[in-house]
Design a protein around this motif. Structure first.
Motif, PDB file in Angstrom:
ATOM      1  N   MET A  37       1.678   8.058   3.671  1.00 27.29           N
ATOM      2  CA  MET A  37       1.714   8.236   2.209  1.00 27.29           C
ATOM      3  C   MET A  37       0.856   9.432   1.801  1.00 27.29           C
ATOM      4  O   MET A  37       1.181  10.157   0.862  1.00 27.29           O
ATOM      5  CB  MET A  37       1.232   6.965   1.501  1.00 27.29           C
ATOM      6  CG  MET A  37       2.296   5.898   1.383  1.00 27.29           C
ATOM      7  SD  MET A  37       3.675   6.469   0.355  1.00 27.29           S
ATOM      8  CE  MET A  37       4.987   5.471   1.047  1.00 27.29           C
ATOM      9  N   CYS A 135       8.549   7.813  -6.510  1.00 28.90           N
ATOM     10  CA  CYS A 135       7.180   7.363  -6.206  1.00 28.90           C
ATOM     11  C   CYS A 135       6.812   6.235  -7.161  1.00 28.90           C
ATOM     12  O   CYS A 135       6.354   5.168  -6.751  1.00 28.90           O
ATOM     13  CB  CYS A 135       6.143   8.470  -6.420  1.00 28.90           C
ATOM     14  SG  CYS A 135       6.553  10.111  -5.821  1.00 28.90           S
ATOM     15  N   CYS A 138       8.723   2.861  -6.640  1.00 35.26           N
ATOM     16  CA  CYS A 138       8.291   2.027  -5.514  1.00 35.26           C
ATOM     17  C   CYS A 138       6.859   1.527  -5.724  1.00 35.26           C
ATOM     18  O   CYS A 138       6.549   0.378  -5.445  1.00 35.26           O
ATOM     19  CB  CYS A 138       8.420   2.784  -4.196  1.00 35.26           C
ATOM     20  SG  CYS A 138       8.221   1.688  -2.770  1.00 35.26           S
ATOM     21  N   HIS A 139       5.994   2.374  -6.221  1.00 33.52           N
ATOM     22  CA  HIS A 139       4.596   1.946  -6.417  1.00 33.52           C
ATOM     23  C   HIS A 139       4.494   0.836  -7.448  1.00 33.52           C
ATOM     24  O   HIS A 139       3.696  -0.083  -7.300  1.00 33.52           O
ATOM     25  CB  HIS A 139       3.724   3.135  -6.824  1.00 33.52           C
ATOM     26  CG  HIS A 139       3.517   4.120  -5.707  1.00 33.52           C
ATOM     27  ND1 HIS A 139       2.953   5.349  -5.893  1.00 33.52           N
ATOM     28  CD2 HIS A 139       3.811   4.034  -4.381  1.00 33.52           C
ATOM     29  CE1 HIS A 139       2.904   5.998  -4.721  1.00 33.52           C
ATOM     30  NE2 HIS A 139       3.419   5.217  -3.799  1.00 33.52           N
TER      31      HIS A 139
HETATM   32  C1  HEC Z   1       9.388   2.833  -0.557  1.00 33.67           C
HETATM   33  C2  HEC Z   1       8.181   2.713  -1.318  1.00 33.67           C
HETATM   34  C3  HEC Z   1       7.329   3.893  -1.610  1.00 33.67           C
HETATM   35  C4  HEC Z   1       7.736   5.158  -2.008  1.00 33.67           C
HETATM   36  C5  HEC Z   1       9.141   5.680  -2.244  1.00 33.67           C
HETATM   37  C6  HEC Z   1       6.531   5.925  -2.194  1.00 33.67           C
HETATM   38  N1  HEC Z   1       5.433   5.166  -1.900  1.00 33.67           N
HETATM   39 FE1  HEC Z   1       3.501   5.808  -1.868  1.00 33.67          FE
HETATM   40  N2  HEC Z   1       2.868   3.938  -1.333  1.00 33.67           N
HETATM   41  C7  HEC Z   1       3.681   2.850  -1.154  1.00 33.67           C
HETATM   42  C8  HEC Z   1       2.871   1.692  -0.827  1.00 33.67           C
HETATM   43  C9  HEC Z   1       3.391   0.298  -0.567  1.00 33.67           C
HETATM   44  C10 HEC Z   1       1.532   2.132  -0.807  1.00 33.67           C
HETATM   45  C11 HEC Z   1       0.287   1.286  -0.472  1.00 33.67           C
HETATM   46  C12 HEC Z   1       0.088   1.283   1.055  1.00 33.67           C
HETATM   47  C13 HEC Z   1      -1.102   0.480   1.517  1.00 33.67           C
HETATM   48  O1  HEC Z   1      -2.174   0.527   0.856  1.00 33.67           O
HETATM   49  O2  HEC Z   1      -0.994  -0.193   2.545  1.00 33.67           O
HETATM   50  C14 HEC Z   1       1.569   3.558  -1.136  1.00 33.67           C
HETATM   51  C15 HEC Z   1       0.448   4.372  -1.186  1.00 33.67           C
HETATM   52  C16 HEC Z   1       0.465   5.704  -1.532  1.00 33.67           C
HETATM   53  C17 HEC Z   1      -0.703   6.561  -1.553  1.00 33.67           C
HETATM   54  C18 HEC Z   1      -2.125   6.142  -1.187  1.00 33.67           C
HETATM   55  C19 HEC Z   1      -2.317   6.295   0.318  1.00 33.67           C
HETATM   56  C20 HEC Z   1      -3.693   5.851   0.768  1.00 33.67           C
HETATM   57  O3  HEC Z   1      -4.367   6.613   1.457  1.00 33.67           O
HETATM   58  O4  HEC Z   1      -4.094   4.734   0.441  1.00 33.67           O
HETATM   59  C21 HEC Z   1      -0.282   7.799  -1.955  1.00 33.67           C
HETATM   60  C22 HEC Z   1      -1.121   9.059  -2.121  1.00 33.67           C
HETATM   61  C23 HEC Z   1       1.145   7.717  -2.193  1.00 33.67           C
HETATM   62  N3  HEC Z   1       1.568   6.438  -1.907  1.00 33.67           N
HETATM   63  C24 HEC Z   1       1.915   8.775  -2.636  1.00 33.67           C
HETATM   64  C25 HEC Z   1       3.292   8.697  -2.845  1.00 33.67           C
HETATM   65  C26 HEC Z   1       4.087   9.755  -3.445  1.00 33.67           C
HETATM   66  C27 HEC Z   1       3.539  11.073  -3.976  1.00 33.67           C
HETATM   67  C28 HEC Z   1       5.382   9.312  -3.437  1.00 33.67           C
HETATM   68  C29 HEC Z   1       6.624  10.025  -3.923  1.00 33.67           C
HETATM   69  C30 HEC Z   1       6.891  11.350  -3.469  1.00 33.67           C
HETATM   70  C31 HEC Z   1       5.384   7.987  -2.829  1.00 33.67           C
HETATM   71  N4  HEC Z   1       4.112   7.646  -2.507  1.00 33.67           N
HETATM   72  C32 HEC Z   1       6.529   7.244  -2.635  1.00 33.67           C
HETATM   73  C33 HEC Z   1       5.054   2.832  -1.244  1.00 33.67           C
HETATM   74  C34 HEC Z   1       5.868   3.923  -1.571  1.00 33.67           C
END
Ligand code: HEC
Length: 144
Positions: A37, A135, A138-139
């Motif tokens: 991520m 993003c 999903c978040h």
């Molecule tokens: C399919 C689902 C999904 C998508 C699409 C997604 N994310 Fe995430 N993201 C997550 C989840 C679930 C977490 C938490 C993970 C954990 O803490 O275990 C996360 C965590 C993060 C984090 C924190 C990482 C960390 O070090 O804790 C960042 C930065 C992030 N996402 C950026 C993005 C961005 C920018 C996008 C779009 C371009 C995106 N994500 C798209 C599911 C998604």
């Protein structure tokens, strides 16, 4: 245009969260998915900074960020499949009870990254709205 700006801001706010979440993470599976991520966040920021004209447009850098986003989003399902936990993890348990939906959201990001045309500032601006939306989508559902 207003909508585009909103999703860009949402995307950038998410990126700003990176540094905190990972501090102290112990579980290697959780760390790997956070790193993934983080890679997604970093490359989204490269495109977002160009789109908001914080940095100068650079077609090669935009292409690189696009390629990185395609590769990283294709790896989301593999990295999240093991239901690992960690005190600092922000992944909701619903990921694993709604697995198909979670994977579909990862696929939507992959498609939005694939659709982005990195050849000009205007096309990067046009493509970023869709990426930022995935993003947030999903978040909202799956991140605490
Ligand atoms: C399919 C689902 C999904 C998508 C699409 C997604 N994310 Fe995430 N993201 C997550 C989840 C679930 C977490 C938490 C993970 C954990 O803490 O275990 C996360 C965590 C993060 C984090 C924190 C990482 C960390 O070090 O804790 C960042 C930065 C992030 N996402 C950026 C993005 C961005 C920018 C996008 C779009 C371009 C995106 N994500 C798209 C599911 C998604």
């Amino acid at each position: 245009m207003k909508l585009l700006t909103k999703s860009l801001i949402a995307g950038l706010v998410l990126v700003a969260g990176v540094a905190f979440a990972k501090e102290g993470v112990q579980d290697p599976t959780v760390k790997a998915r956070m790193d993934l991520m983080g890679t997604i966040g970093m490359n989204t920021k490269i495109l977002g900074d160009m789109a908001t004209e914080k940095t100068a447009f650079d077609a090669a850098a935009a292409q690189g960020a696009k390629d990185a986003l395609i590769a990283a989003s294709a790896d989301i399902a593999a990295k999240f499949e093991p239901q690992a936990t960690d005190p600092v993890a922000e992944a909701k348990p619903e990921i694993w009870t709604n697995w198909d939906d979670f994977v579909a959201k990862a696929t939507t990001l992959n498609a939005a990254a694939t659709a982005l045309d990195p050849s000009s500032l205007d096309t990067v601006k046009a493509g970023m709205g869709a990426i930022g939306g995935t993003c947030r989508d999903c978040h909202t559902a799956y991140r605490m």
